[in-house]
Design an enzyme around this catalytic site. Structure first.
Site, mmCIF file in Angstrom:
data_model
loop_
_atom_site.group_PDB
_atom_site.id
_atom_site.type_symbol
_atom_site.label_atom_id
_atom_site.label_comp_id
_atom_site.label_asym_id
_atom_site.label_seq_id
_atom_site.Cartn_x
_atom_site.Cartn_y
_atom_site.Cartn_z
ATOM 1 N N TYR A 64 0.809 -1.213 0.000
ATOM 2 C CA TYR A 64 0.000 0.000 0.000
ATOM 3 C C TYR A 64 0.849 1.273 0.000
ATOM 4 O O TYR A 64 0.701 2.125 -0.887
ATOM 5 C CB TYR A 64 -0.954 0.015 1.195
ATOM 6 N N LYS B 120 1.519 4.228 -3.077
ATOM 7 C CA LYS B 120 1.293 5.668 -2.995
ATOM 8 C C LYS B 120 2.579 6.444 -3.296
ATOM 9 O O LYS B 120 2.517 7.552 -3.830
ATOM 10 C CB LYS B 120 0.741 6.036 -1.614
#
Length: 240
Positions: free
Chosen positions: A165, A169
């Site tokens: 995750y 980003k």
């Protein structure tokens, strides 16, 4: 359509829905991008019940080329140009995500939405934005994508390391820089809403959805002299 227009992906709940609410209240015509028609219709009905009538649903699955193209064609028949694109759709993947034990399939699923999905939607919709007098793109990122913060042992989330995750980003942040450089007549920024209580984190965040949406809305509404190629939170500039 005289009102400024905005498309928000992943907009049927959480920060996406609240962003739609705030922009509709600010006088924008909002297209709620949703991959589930039933949930999208429910979200539109909710906003309409609040008196926000300039909101309509657009069916779009950011991981599906055909779905994204159909969404583009739908908007192209309704508006001459799109003013704002907010790439909000994202997934965390299964949590926790230890680096050595997270399956490769998790990486693929997370990147498909958080990175490739953003690139797919942006590439498709930029032509519809070119005629806007002030086109803006907001990529919803996370402070978990900040390499600077992750390298600071005093940071409040220093121990929250994720295999897929956070790095997805970070990749989105890098994409934002490249996109801002290429689209010189656009305002393109990455915005971190912060740790907001939503279904995304089992409502464990310390910020309300209104607080999380606020910096996204702020950057969505900047004028032609506003910043571009930046990484922002409600407390200002976030370190890359």
């Amino acid at each position: 359509m005289e009102k400024q227009t905005v498309l928000i992906t992943g907009a049927n709940k959480g920060i996406g829905l609240e962003t739609a609410r705030q922009l509709a209240n600010a006088g924008y015509h909002v297209f709620l991008g949703c991959r589930d028609k039933h949930r999208g219709d429910e979200a539109v009905s909710l906003l309409h019940s609040e008196g926000l009538k300039d909101v309509e649903m657009v069916l779009i699955d950011v991981v599906d080329d055909q779905s994204v193209q159909q969404a583009f064609e739908q908007l192209s028949t309704k508006i001459d140009y799109l003013d704002v694109l907010i790439n909000n759709a994202g997934i965390p993947g299964s949590i926790p995500q230890p680096v050595l034990d997270t399956p490769i399939e998790t990486y693929k699923k997370v990147y498909e939405v958080n990175v490739f999905g953003v690139a797919r939607v942006t590439k498709t919709f930029v032509p519809l934005m070119q005629n806007s007098p002030n086109p803006r793109i907001v990529n919803v990122t996370s402070d978990l994508g900040s390499l600077g913060l992750h390298s600071d042992p005093t940071w409040r989330h220093y121990e929250v390391k994720t295999a897929a995750y956070g790095p997805s980003k970070s990749a989105l942040n890098g994409y934002t820089i490249a996109l801002a450089y290429e689209l010189k007549n656009f305002r393109v920024n990455a915005v971190n809403p912060g740790y907001t209580a939503t279904d995304f984190n089992n409502n464990q965040g310390y910020k309300t959805v209104a607080e999380g949406a606020a910096p996204i809305v702020e950057k969505a509404m900047i004028d032609k002299d506003g910043p571009t190629g930046g990484y922002f939170s409600d407390y200002g500039v976030t370190p890359w």
